[in-house]
Write a protein that holds these residues in place. Structure first.
Motif, short mmCIF file in Angstrom:
data_model
loop_
_atom_site.label_atom_id
_atom_site.label_comp_id
_atom_site.label_asym_id
_atom_site.label_seq_id
_atom_site.Cartn_x
_atom_site.Cartn_y
_atom_site.Cartn_z
N SER A 7 -6.75 -1.22 10.02
CA SER A 7 -6.59 -2.03 8.80
C SER A 7 -7.92 -2.62 8.35
CB SER A 7 -5.56 -3.14 9.01
OG SER A 7 -5.95 -4.02 10.03
N ASP A 74 0.45 4.73 8.61
CA ASP A 74 1.85 4.43 8.28
C ASP A 74 2.04 2.98 7.87
OD1 ASP A 74 2.80 7.01 8.88
OD2 ASP A 74 2.84 6.52 11.03
N ASP A 75 1.01 2.15 8.09
CA ASP A 75 1.20 0.71 7.97
C ASP A 75 0.37 0.02 6.90
OD1 ASP A 75 2.98 0.77 10.15
OD2 ASP A 75 1.30 0.73 11.55
N GLU A 102 7.41 -3.13 3.41
CA GLU A 102 7.22 -1.80 3.97
C GLU A 102 5.99 -1.65 4.86
OE1 GLU A 102 9.35 0.85 3.59
OE2 GLU A 102 10.65 -0.57 2.55
N PHE A 103 4.95 -2.48 4.64
CA PHE A 103 3.67 -2.28 5.31
C PHE A 103 3.22 -3.55 6.02
CE2 PHE A 103 3.73 0.43 1.49
CZ PHE A 103 3.67 1.67 2.11
N SER A 104 2.46 -3.38 7.12
CA SER A 104 1.94 -4.53 7.85
C SER A 104 0.68 -5.08 7.21
CB SER A 104 1.68 -4.17 9.32
OG SER A 104 0.72 -3.14 9.40
N PRO A 137 3.10 -9.70 6.83
CA PRO A 137 1.98 -8.81 6.51
C PRO A 137 0.79 -9.56 5.92
CG PRO A 137 4.02 -8.04 5.50
CD PRO A 137 4.28 -9.40 6.06
#
Length: 167
Positions: A7, A74-75, A102-104, A137
């Motif tokens: 990230s 995916d995150d 949906e996402f971190s 998130p």
């Protein structure tokens, strides 16, 4: 990889990305960013003859539940906004909230901002004034100024500095 994992690496690459031009459509910024991230994340890092030190990171346009503009791994969901103005600023919080389901990590990239006050207000909604450990998130914001589009990163190193304004 940079400290902080994928990230942080994606955020750094999004931050260093300079759009090639002021595209007429958001989808053109989206495609350019997708290609840039794919090249940067999957450039075949070689360490001491070991070859690629990690699996390729998929970078794609996601047509999932939130129809994410760009997804890394995916995150990590990336919202791309072209010319942020009042209409986009009003719908942006809803888009961000959908991405956080949906996402971190969510990164919002504004490719040009017409109303800086609105851009700052949206950021303020997601800014934490104090350090806290949460399970929610992380939301990051990156502003791409139109005056930088199409420029070489080397030309921008001192662009906003006090010293550069004298020359």
């Amino acid at each position: 990889m940079f400290a902080g994992g994928l990230s942080k690496e994606v955020l750094e690459y999004v931050d260093e990305w300079i759009p090639e031009q002021n595209h007429r459509q958001k989808s053109e910024f989206q495609a350019e960013l997708q290609e840039y991230l794919d090249k940067r994340l999957n450039s075949g890092v070689v360490a001491m003859g070991m070859g690629n030190v990690r699996d390729d990171v998929p970078v794609r346009v996601d047509h999932g539940p939130v129809e994410a503009d760009v997804v890394a791994g995916d995150d990590i969901g990336i919202v791309v906004v072209r010319e942020l103005a009042s209409d986009a600023a009003e719908t942006l919080p809803g888009r961000i909230d959908a991405y956080t389901e949906e996402f971190s990590m969510v990164t919002v990239v504004a490719c040009g901002v017409r109303e800086m006050g609105r851009w700052e207000a949206v950021q303020e909604e997601y800014r934490s004034d104090s350090f806290s450990v949460t399970s929610g998130p992380e939301v990051q914001f990156v502003h791409k100024e139109k005056k930088h589009f199409g420029k070489d990163p080397v030309d921008l190193e001192d662009d906003d500095s006090w010293f550069a304004s004298w020359f």
